[in-house]
Design an enzyme around this catalytic site. Structure first.
Site, PDB file in Angstrom:
ATOM      1  N   GLN A   1     -26.378  -1.546 -27.014  1.00 38.81           N
ATOM      2  CA  GLN A   1     -25.093  -1.208 -26.396  1.00 38.81           C
ATOM      3  C   GLN A   1     -24.045  -2.263 -26.756  1.00 38.81           C
ATOM      4  O   GLN A   1     -22.890  -1.933 -27.015  1.00 38.81           O
ATOM      5  CB  GLN A   1     -25.254  -1.091 -24.871  1.00 38.81           C
TER       6      GLN A   1
ATOM      7  N   GLU B   1     -30.551 -10.781 -29.141  1.00 38.09           N
ATOM      8  CA  GLU B   1     -29.387 -11.035 -29.999  1.00 38.09           C
ATOM      9  C   GLU B   1     -28.363  -9.898 -29.900  1.00 38.09           C
ATOM     10  O   GLU B   1     -27.799  -9.444 -30.886  1.00 38.09           O
ATOM     11  CB  GLU B   1     -29.822 -11.299 -31.452  1.00 38.09           C
TER      12      GLU B   1
ATOM     13  N   ILE C   1     -35.562 -18.153 -23.302  1.00 43.19           N
ATOM     14  CA  ILE C   1     -35.235 -18.925 -24.500  1.00 43.19           C
ATOM     15  C   ILE C   1     -36.434 -19.000 -25.444  1.00 43.19           C
ATOM     16  O   ILE C   1     -37.471 -19.591 -25.133  1.00 43.19           O
ATOM     17  CB  ILE C   1     -34.722 -20.341 -24.135  1.00 43.19           C
TER      18      ILE C   1
ATOM     19  N   ASP D   1     -23.618 -13.200 -35.040  1.00 39.72           N
ATOM     20  CA  ASP D   1     -23.080 -12.293 -36.041  1.00 39.72           C
ATOM     21  C   ASP D   1     -24.011 -12.181 -37.260  1.00 39.72           C
ATOM     22  O   ASP D   1     -24.364 -11.091 -37.702  1.00 39.72           O
ATOM     23  CB  ASP D   1     -21.737 -12.907 -36.461  1.00 39.72           C
TER      24      ASP D   1
HETATM   25  C1  LIG Z   1     -38.295 -12.050 -26.027  1.00 37.75           C
HETATM   26  C2  LIG Z   1     -36.890 -12.462 -25.786  1.00 37.75           C
HETATM   27  C3  LIG Z   1     -36.406 -13.585 -26.421  1.00 37.75           C
HETATM   28  C4  LIG Z   1     -35.094 -14.004 -26.206  1.00 37.75           C
HETATM   29  N1  LIG Z   1     -34.651 -15.168 -26.808  1.00 37.75           N
HETATM   30  C5  LIG Z   1     -33.416 -15.651 -26.487  1.00 37.75           C
HETATM   31  C6  LIG Z   1     -32.983 -16.911 -26.994  1.00 37.75           C
HETATM   32  O1  LIG Z   1     -33.685 -17.571 -27.773  1.00 37.75           O
HETATM   33  N2  LIG Z   1     -31.776 -17.384 -26.607  1.00 37.75           N
HETATM   34  C7  LIG Z   1     -30.963 -16.697 -25.776  1.00 37.75           C
HETATM   35  O2  LIG Z   1     -29.898 -17.192 -25.455  1.00 37.75           O
HETATM   36  N3  LIG Z   1     -31.347 -15.486 -25.275  1.00 37.75           N
HETATM   37  C8  LIG Z   1     -32.553 -14.953 -25.609  1.00 37.75           C
HETATM   38  N4  LIG Z   1     -32.955 -13.736 -25.087  1.00 37.75           N
HETATM   39  C9  LIG Z   1     -32.085 -13.027 -24.181  1.00 37.75           C
HETATM   40  C10 LIG Z   1     -31.475 -11.749 -24.752  1.00 37.75           C
HETATM   41  O3  LIG Z   1     -30.527 -12.042 -25.736  1.00 37.75           O
HETATM   42  C11 LIG Z   1     -30.923 -10.945 -23.590  1.00 37.75           C
HETATM   43  O4  LIG Z   1     -32.029 -10.450 -22.901  1.00 37.75           O
HETATM   44  C12 LIG Z   1     -29.992  -9.847 -24.027  1.00 37.75           C
HETATM   45  O5  LIG Z   1     -28.816 -10.378 -24.527  1.00 37.75           O
HETATM   46  C13 LIG Z   1     -29.687  -8.865 -22.911  1.00 37.75           C
HETATM   47  O6  LIG Z   1     -29.326  -9.506 -21.739  1.00 37.75           O
HETATM   48  P1  LIG Z   1     -30.029  -9.130 -20.349  1.00 37.75           P
HETATM   49  O7  LIG Z   1     -31.478  -9.167 -20.569  1.00 37.75           O
HETATM   50  O8  LIG Z   1     -29.484 -10.000 -19.326  1.00 37.75           O
HETATM   51  O9  LIG Z   1     -29.633  -7.631 -20.112  1.00 37.75           O
HETATM   52  P2  LIG Z   1     -28.304  -7.076 -19.400  1.00 37.75           P
HETATM   53  O10 LIG Z   1     -27.136  -7.682 -20.064  1.00 37.75           O
HETATM   54  O11 LIG Z   1     -28.426  -7.196 -17.946  1.00 37.75           O
HETATM   55  O12 LIG Z   1     -28.376  -5.584 -19.820  1.00 37.75           O
HETATM   56  C14 LIG Z   1     -29.082  -4.571 -19.107  1.00 37.75           C
HETATM   57  C15 LIG Z   1     -28.723  -3.225 -19.725  1.00 37.75           C
HETATM   58  O13 LIG Z   1     -27.335  -2.953 -19.538  1.00 37.75           O
HETATM   59  C16 LIG Z   1     -26.696  -2.725 -20.747  1.00 37.75           C
HETATM   60  N5  LIG Z   1     -25.334  -3.224 -20.685  1.00 37.75           N
HETATM   61  C17 LIG Z   1     -24.920  -4.459 -20.286  1.00 37.75           C
HETATM   62  N6  LIG Z   1     -23.594  -4.549 -20.394  1.00 37.75           N
HETATM   63  C18 LIG Z   1     -23.139  -3.362 -20.863  1.00 37.75           C
HETATM   64  C19 LIG Z   1     -21.865  -2.845 -21.203  1.00 37.75           C
HETATM   65  N7  LIG Z   1     -20.749  -3.582 -21.099  1.00 37.75           N
HETATM   66  N8  LIG Z   1     -21.781  -1.577 -21.663  1.00 37.75           N
HETATM   67  C20 LIG Z   1     -22.901  -0.832 -21.802  1.00 37.75           C
HETATM   68  N9  LIG Z   1     -24.131  -1.273 -21.511  1.00 37.75           N
HETATM   69  C21 LIG Z   1     -24.250  -2.523 -21.034  1.00 37.75           C
HETATM   70  C22 LIG Z   1     -27.526  -3.446 -21.767  1.00 37.75           C
HETATM   71  O14 LIG Z   1     -27.355  -2.925 -23.073  1.00 37.75           O
HETATM   72  C23 LIG Z   1     -28.920  -3.187 -21.236  1.00 37.75           C
HETATM   73  O15 LIG Z   1     -29.342  -1.924 -21.643  1.00 37.75           O
HETATM   74  C24 LIG Z   1     -34.260 -13.275 -25.330  1.00 37.75           C
HETATM   75  C25 LIG Z   1     -34.750 -12.124 -24.723  1.00 37.75           C
HETATM   76  C26 LIG Z   1     -36.040 -11.721 -24.933  1.00 37.75           C
HETATM   77  C27 LIG Z   1     -36.552 -10.497 -24.254  1.00 37.75           C
END
Ligand SMILES: Cc1cc2nc3c(=O)[nH]c(=O)nc-3n(C[C@H](O)[C@H](O)[C@H](O)COP(=O)(O)OP(=O)(O)OC[C@H]3O[C@@H](n4cnc5c(N)ncnc54)[C@H](O)[C@@H]3O)c2cc1C
Ligand SMILES: Cc1cc2nc3c(=O)[nH]c(=O)nc-3n(C[C@H](O)[C@H](O)[C@H](O)COP(=O)(O)OP(=O)(O)OC[C@H]3O[C@@H](n4cnc5c(N)ncnc54)[C@H](O)[C@@H]3O)c2cc1C
Lengths: 264, 380
Positions: free
Chosen positions: B367, B363, B156, B239
């Site tokens: 993908q 955000e 977060i 969005d």
């Molecule tokens: C520095 C930083 C700040 C952030 N700040 C916030 C914040 O303020 N609030 C908040 O809520 N979140 C925040 N996030 C979280 C961020 O939004 C998530 O990391 C992001 O949405 C991806 O989720 P994940 O890391 O769990 O990856 P995963 O969802 O596990 O994805 C792993 C890989 O699989 C791919 N993938 C997953 N599902 C599919 C699919 N259906 N089809 C094809 N490919 C797929 C993804 O594209 C990715 O390449 C932050 C992240 C970072 C690194």
């Protein structure tokens, strides 16, 4: 209190070059900006407005229609009103005609307590317009103002920058003060005010020669006795080098350098 | 896009501010120490930059999306971490409130954000629910006039410095995404604790951590919007947020290009400037062209959003996908032009390369953007 600021739109000389052959400014594609000293002039006026409620700050400029963006900028910094003196008749003005026009615009605006101008415009560079406007309005002028010390009833005390110090001058208001960059640090525009200034059509009032009561032959090229024959950039002088250390160290370093250059 | 005076001035303001107030030495120090200067934070507050996009009636500046992306791009060109502070307040923090808050909630939370008095966090992601945000497991159970929240939010942005967070939790596990509700939770509420400050690759100076919720009791007045409407609220926020991420990436890409040009003009090998090798000069031409294409796509998407065009959401996703992916590629090439020097921390490109990377991830990953775009195109 009523304050008027004279502001000029100029090419950003950081990005402007002089054609070494023709001696004219290469203005193509160069962005225009608010003349830097005029930003200090405006800041001085706004600072007074901040400390004296009820103060109004009006900015006046002579220039082409495009200069209105510079006036929007002044409004976005906090000016209350903006006036653009614009007409084909004003074209080609020297400082004499420029100050006639600006003085006429100021007369039309009515009374004022202080007029601020910049010391100098970075394109024309003459530093004449402020004092000339004051002369035409019959008010005292202090140039190179680097500090406002006191604003009293019917007077103002300022510091006037000199090469090696400053003068403290008490001057009767209404008066003209020309600002140097040491006077202050201009504030930033405000996003909300940018939007207000640009979205209201009437935020910049445009006046031509008729509006300010001048005949076409009293302005612009026709009323400009000056003719610029040639303007040029002096070839830059070589950089000086400061030696440091004790007197002995410095003198031996100096002798060595002179030897290297075969002067000795 | 030809910009009107209003947008030109907004661009100029951001550029002047960033260049003057955030010198390279300060950027390096933030990156090395992780500390964001209080004086700079105050200047952002005093100039109203936390409320660029927040309506004037709530103390903001009333800018539209085009104004906002222009502003963010120019800030990010100098300091990406600063643009994250600005977007935290303007976008992820205030979006959920503008979508659903009551007048009282807007006064209590949105106005202080606009005025820089409160910093918000947006807490959607969980350890087990990233791209699949609807799969979140945090729970909110009604107990009289209160809800009791439990769960863990991860990654977060700004959690350690936030005054309140928008927390998404399930009020009804049987309804999937439609069982998600949003809450405004003050960070000093008992039961809230933080995970460690994550050691990130880039945007160092903006802390990121988990938020842990253990029997956090919040009054029902903290419910944001109706029960079950939380997921829609989050998606609506993201969005538009995507425009901001694209703008952030674009600004850094521009900086990468400038660094590459500067380096190529000065570095000599084989007795000439490397800029005079066609391989290098063509890379630069390519980068500059791509940046311009990104810019047009982004500005156009912002205008579509501002005019409520029917498929604006899809265009925002396209802008995020294309701009962030292209920007990362540009950073890669700009570093390549630097040779070994690009791998050394003394060169600015090294930080830009690390900073820019996260833009294809948060955000909604690239993908996920492709999912959004293809669903729109292929819907029955
Ligand atoms: C520095 C930083 C700040 C952030 N700040 C916030 C914040 O303020 N609030 C908040 O809520 N979140 C925040 N996030 C979280 C961020 O939004 C998530 O990391 C992001 O949405 C991806 O989720 P994940 O890391 O769990 O990856 P995963 O969802 O596990 O994805 C792993 C890989 O699989 C791919 N993938 C997953 N599902 C599919 C699919 N259906 N089809 C094809 N490919 C797929 C993804 O594209 C990715 O390449 C932050 C992240 C970072 C690194
Ligand atoms: C390269 C060059 C050389 C020139 N040389 C001469 C010359 O030798 N003699 C001559 O008479 N003219 C000269 N001019 C023309 C001169 O620039 C114009 O007459 C101009 O209108 C005013 O002079 P300035 O730019 O020197 O202003 P300055 O006198 O340097 O300006 C001082 C202050 O007066 C105010 N001011 C000046 N112009 C305006 C304006 N249009 N609107 C509002 N406020 C204003 C501003 O506050 C400004 O900071 C030259 C112009 C150029 C581009």
């Amino acid at each position: 209190m009523k304050i008027i600021v004279c502001a000029k739109q100029v090419p950003d000389t950081n990005e402007v070059k002089i054609d070494p052959v023709k001696g004219t400014l290469i203005r193509d594609g160069v962005p225009s900006i608010l003349n830097p000293d005029d930003a200090n002039a405006l800041e001085a006026a706004l600072t007074m407005k901040d400390s004296y409620p009820g103060t109004t700050v009006s900015v006046i400029s002579m220039g082409p229609p495009q200069a209105s963006i510079m006036l929007y900028e002044c409004l976005a910094m906090g000016a209350d009103q903006a006036y653009l003196l614009s007409s084909p008749a004003f074209g080609g003005a020297d400082t004499c005609a420029t100050s006639t026009t600006i003085a006429a615009g100021i007369r039309k605006l009515g009374g004022f307590d202080i007029i601020f101008a910049g010391r100098q415009a970075i394109d024309g560079d003459t530093a004449q317009v402020g004092p000339q406007v004051a002369q035409r309005l019959g008010i005292p002028v202090v140039t190179y103002v680097s500090k406002v010390r006191e604003l009293g009833d019917g007077y103002i005390i300022v510091e006037r920058q000199l090469e090696d110090g400053y003068e403290v001058i008490k001057v009767k208001t209404p008066c003209m003060l020309t600002a140097v960059k040491e006077l202050n640090e201009p504030r930033y525009m405000n996003v909300g005010r940018i939007i207000d200034a640009c979205e209201k059509k009437e935020s910049v009032t445009v006046w031509n020669e008729n509006d300010i009561g001048l005949r076409p032959e009293s302005c612009g090229l026709k009323a400009s006795p000056t003719q610029v024959l040639r303007s040029f950039t002096p070839a830059p002088k070589g950089k000086g080098e400061m030696l440091t250390g004790t007197v002995t160290e410095m003198s031996s370093a100096l002798v060595q350098k002179l030897r290297e250059k075969h002067v000795l | 896009m030809i910009l009107s005076p209003k947008y030109q001035l907004i661009q100029k303001l951001a550029r002047d501010f960033a260049e003057k107030e955030i010198p390279e030495s300060m950027q390096e120090e933030i990156d090395q120490t992780g500390k964001y200067p209080e004086s700079l934070y105050r200047k952002i507050t005093d100039n109203g930059f936390f409320g660029i996009k927040i309506p004037k009636e709530y103390g903001g500046q009333g800018g539209d999306n085009l104004a906002y992306v222009l502003f963010v791009e120019q800030i990010s060109r100098v300091s990406m971490v600063t643009s994250i502070y600005i977007s935290g307040a303007n976008s992820l923090g205030s979006g959920p409130l503008l979508n659903a808050a009551t007048p009282e909630q807007l006064e209590k939370y949105l106005r202080p954000v606009a005025e820089g008095k409160k910093f918000p966090a947006f807490a959607l992601t969980e350890p087990g629910a990233g791209s699949d945000a609807a799969g979140l497991q945090s729970s909110a159970v009604r107990d009289g006039d209160y809800y009791v929240l439990n769960g863990r939010k991860t990654f977060i942005t700004g959690a350690p410095i936030a005054d309140f967070a928008i927390i998404y939790a399930k009020t009804d596990f049987s309804k999937g995404a439609k069982g998600i509700s949003a809450f405004i939770v003050d960070m000093d509420t008992p039961g809230i604790s933080l995970g460690r400050n994550e050691k990130k690759m880039g945007i160092i100076g903006m802390p990121t951590s988990d938020i842990i919720l253990e029997d956090v009791r919040v009054h029902k007045d903290s419910l944001l919007g109706e029960e079950g409407m939380g997921f829609i609220n989050a998606m609506k926020t993201l969005d538009v947020g995507r425009l901001g991420v694209a703008a952030t990436a674009l600004g850094v890409a521009q900086a990468c290009l400038e660094e590459a040009i500067d380096f190529a003009k000065n570095r000599k090998q084989f007795g000439q400037r490397i800029a005079d090798f066609q391989a290098i000069s063509f890379m630069i031409a390519q980068m500059a062209t791509q940046i311009q294409a990104c810019r047009e796509l982004l500005y156009n998407s912002a205008v579509l959003k501002d005019t409520n065009a029917k498929d604006a959401g899809m265009h925002c996703s396209m802008a995020k996908l294309f701009v962030t992916e292209t920007a990362c590629r540009i950073a890669h090439d700009a570093l390549q032009i630097h040779g070994g020097y690009g791998y050394i921390k003394d060169y600015r490109i090294e930080r830009l390369y690390r900073d820019i990377r996260v833009n294809t991830l948060f955000e909604g990953t690239s993908q996920v953007q492709q999912i959004v775009i293809s669903k729109e195109l292929l819907k029955k």
